[in-house]
Design a protein around this motif. Structure first.
Motif, short mmCIF file in Angstrom:
data_model
loop_
_atom_site.label_atom_id
_atom_site.label_comp_id
_atom_site.label_asym_id
_atom_site.label_seq_id
_atom_site.Cartn_x
_atom_site.Cartn_y
_atom_site.Cartn_z
N GLY A 105 39.29 31.70 31.68
CA GLY A 105 38.61 32.62 32.58
C GLY A 105 37.60 33.49 31.89
N PRO A 106 36.61 33.93 32.68
CA PRO A 106 35.56 34.78 32.11
C PRO A 106 36.15 36.04 31.51
CG PRO A 106 35.01 34.05 34.33
CD PRO A 106 36.43 33.68 34.10
N ALA A 122 39.23 30.53 37.92
CA ALA A 122 38.43 30.69 36.71
C ALA A 122 37.62 29.43 36.42
CB ALA A 122 39.34 31.02 35.52
N GLU A 125 37.43 37.59 36.94
CA GLU A 125 37.81 38.41 35.78
C GLU A 125 38.56 39.65 36.22
OE1 GLU A 125 35.90 40.67 31.87
OE2 GLU A 125 34.59 39.60 33.25
N HIS A 184 27.55 34.62 39.17
CA HIS A 184 27.88 35.86 38.47
C HIS A 184 28.91 36.66 39.25
CE1 HIS A 184 27.50 39.42 36.03
NE2 HIS A 184 27.09 40.14 37.05
N ALA A 199 34.73 29.25 39.37
CA ALA A 199 33.72 30.30 39.52
C ALA A 199 32.42 29.88 38.84
CB ALA A 199 34.22 31.61 38.93
N SER A 200 31.32 29.93 39.58
CA SER A 200 30.04 29.50 39.03
C SER A 200 28.99 30.60 39.08
CB SER A 200 29.53 28.26 39.78
OG SER A 200 29.42 28.53 41.18
N LYS A 204 32.39 35.01 38.99
CA LYS A 204 33.01 35.23 37.68
C LYS A 204 33.52 36.66 37.56
CE LYS A 204 30.28 31.69 35.32
NZ LYS A 204 29.24 31.42 34.31
#
Length: 614
Positions: free
Chosen positions: A346-347, A304, A317, A310, A307-308, A313
């Protein structure tokens, strides 16, 4: 008319407040008896007291509200809504940045436990530890919902979060002490205008079982993971067990030892080296009194943080949702909304509702998005295949040096740190070999022992780059004392992906750190292996030569002479192979092409000297 019934017991005066009209004395006697109950410290309510409240509510068809202090003592009881009682002042309520130290648990005469706007308003006005509602039907508690103050809004108002519906058992098992401590910490820190410290003090816990990694090595890796996540490791403990304990994973004696260590060392986090069941996690948190997470949650937390993109992420998630879904009934997810910390980042995670339907819906939505990304990748992959450029995937244990190697081969500029899981998102670069042969090399996420299945599933779209590659470079940190076990862990994941039989070159990295020449000699005697130092760019030419030879083995060069009446064959050759040159001569079309071995027989009759112009 509101009446009060006063009951004297020595010097102690107790009372029942609210609308008491029409209530029989025997019911009032039962309610008065609730003052004799004491709830164990850290517990929300006892099942016995909850059932008595449910039975009274069913008979009266009215709300019953009971107010407790943090010692578990009943300090007031009211009939009617939660605003009908005036609570005594307590020392804990003097600070504007602390909770009141009082919790309100009341009943709803319907089976719906959802908190009303009045309930939430009372929660904020009185700064209750929690405001809980018991949904009652047929004299039984059918569900429980509760709210709590989770922080401050930008205008210094209180931010409220709700949880539920839960079962009565899950509500009783909520670690109230931990919850209120975390809330007080957040309020006081925000009140002072400072940020929460990100570092957490952790104890690591492992179990040694026959056939597993050496427990000390596994805990050393867990410590590295914890430090990568931002924790300070205070101590590591373990025990030998044939099988995990059903309730606590470890023995009760070891749990008591951890409780003592918590008091002595002041730790606020316990990290287990193996995955815990939701029940084990809940039981441990209740007994130890601090947050308990497992290796899976720790790895998810690192992902989490890293993650950079989209896609990255989304994948993190998805993995977190799949991990948290069976844990919604316990306290872990509730506590995760209280300002972060390891295992709670996290996202999307900090805004999860305790609602399985919504989470399953979100999982479905993410899967659809990832499927679209997968299709997009497949389109790019198809174009690369049409260009006849071989693809190579770097695989290996985390921190083996894959990103450093990609930088050395291609000047990719990929972040390469001496940390676990420095790379999450795949990076592809073009490399030109001797003779002008081009190939694409992709850096992928590192593997690890006990890699969470949720991550393998969530990152399957990314790992398609590995699945679809023509060749694997298995990068091994040869200087690591457990490099063979790390290699086995990588092959375990490759088998799970169904690609363990794909052509592989074994790259022993950091070979310069090995002082034993016999070990080096033994390693390099293995077929398709090479020793390098990616950081010092040592023996890179040898690696490129092996890659070139391996790629060449996957195609066969042919000189074809195609008659003009078969000229349509040229288009098929462009589709199925790599055409090097085309020369139109009187006797036919001379074609030099590289083809996969399985197509050789198809074009064998066109080899020069074996055909005639009909």
């Amino acid at each position: 008319m509101v009446q009060n019934i006063l009951i004297k017991e020595g010097d102690c005066v107790t009372k029942i407040e609210g609308n008491l009209s029409g209530i029989r004395k025997n019911i009032l006697d039962i309610m008065e008896g609730l003052y004799q109950f004491t709830v164990p410290a850290g517990q929300t309510i006892t099942p016995e007291m909850a059932n008595i409240l449910a039975q009274i509510t069913d008979q009266l068809n009215r709300e019953i509200a009971v107010y407790f202090n943090r010692r578990g003592q009943v300090i007031s009881i009211a009939v009617g809504d939660t605003r009908t009682v005036k609570l005594p002042e307590t020392s804990s309520r003097r600070s504007a940045w602390r909770l009141s130290g009082i919790r309100c648990i009341h009943t709803h005469p319907t089976d719906n436990s959802a908190l009303s706007s009045m309930d939430l308003s009372s929660l904020k006005d009185m700064r209750f530890d929690i405001m809980a509602a018991l949904g009652v039907s047929g004299g039984e508690v059918v569900e429980v919902s509760f709210g709590y103050i989770a922080g401050l809004t930008d205008d210094e108002g209180f931010e409220v979060q709700t949880a539920g519906p839960l079962t009565l058992e899950d509500f009783v098992n909520l670690n109230l002490t931990f919850l209120t401590t975390q809330i007080d910490r957040i309020l006081e820190t925000r009140g002072r205008g400072t940020k929460l410290a990100e570092s957490e003090r952790a104890i690591l816990v492992g179990v040694e079982r026959q056939g597993n990694w050496d427990v000390t090595d596994s805990l050393a890796e867990l410590a590295q993971l914890a430090e990568t996540a931002g924790a300070e490791v205070v101590k590591a403990v373990w025990q030998k067990r044939d099988r995990p304990d059903a309730s606590y994973f470890i023995g009760r004696g070891k749990v008591e030892e951890i409780c003592e260590l918590r008091q002595i060392t002041g730790i606020n986090l316990v990290i287990f080296d193996d995955e815990l069941s939701p029940a084990q996690q809940r039981n441990l948190e209740q007994v130890i009194g601090v947050k308990v997470i497992d290796r899976t949650a720790l790895i998810l937390d690192i992902f989490a943080q890293r993650a950079s993109t989209h896609e990255g992420k989304l994948q993190v998630e998805l993995a977190q949702l799949q991990y948290n879904l069976p844990r919604l009934g316990g306290q872990g997810l509730v506590l995760s909304r209280l300002g972060g910390g390891i295992g709670t980042r996290g996202p999307g995670e900090t805004k999860l509702e305790v609602d399985r339907r919504r989470i399953r819906s979100r999982i479905s939505d993410i899967n659809k998005e990832i499927e679209q990304i997968k299709k997009h990748r497949e389109l790019h992959r198809k174009r690369r295949k049409e260009a006849r450029i071989p693809s190579v995937a770097l695989v290996g244990y985390t921190n083996a040096g894959k990103s450093t190697l990609l930088n050395t081969l291609s000047n990719a500029g990929v972040l390469a740190e001496d940390k676990l899981f420095a790379t999450l998102d795949p990076t592809t670069r073009k490399v030109t070999l001797a003779g002008g042969q081009e190939l694409l090399i992709t850096d992928t996420v590192g593997f690890i022992q006990k890699l969470p299945h949720q991550l393998v599933a969530a990152f399957r779209a990314t790992l398609e780059e590995v699945v679809q590659s023509d060749l694997l470079l298995h990068v091994i940190d040869a200087s690591h004392q457990r490099f063979q076990e790390q290699s086995d862990a990588v092959f375990s994941v490759l088998r799970e992906l169904g690609i363990s039989e794909k052509p592989i070159i074994t790259v022993y990295n950091k070979i310069d750190k090995i002082d034993n020449p016999y070990l080096v000699d033994r390693l390099l005697r293995q077929p398709d292996s090479v020793g390098i130092s990616a950081l010092k760019e040592s023996q890179i030419d040898s690696l490129l030569d092996i890659i070139h030879n391996k790629v060449r083995q996957q195609v066969i060069d042919m000189d074809l002479l195609v008659p003009y009446n078969d000229s349509g064959l040229l288009a098929r050759l462009y589709d199925s192979g790599s055409v090097k040159s085309v020369d139109y001569a009187a006797e036919g079309i001379h074609i030099k092409v590289s083809l996969p071995p399985e197509l050789i027989n198809t074009y064998q009759k066109y080899t020069a000297g074996e055909i005639t112009n009909d």
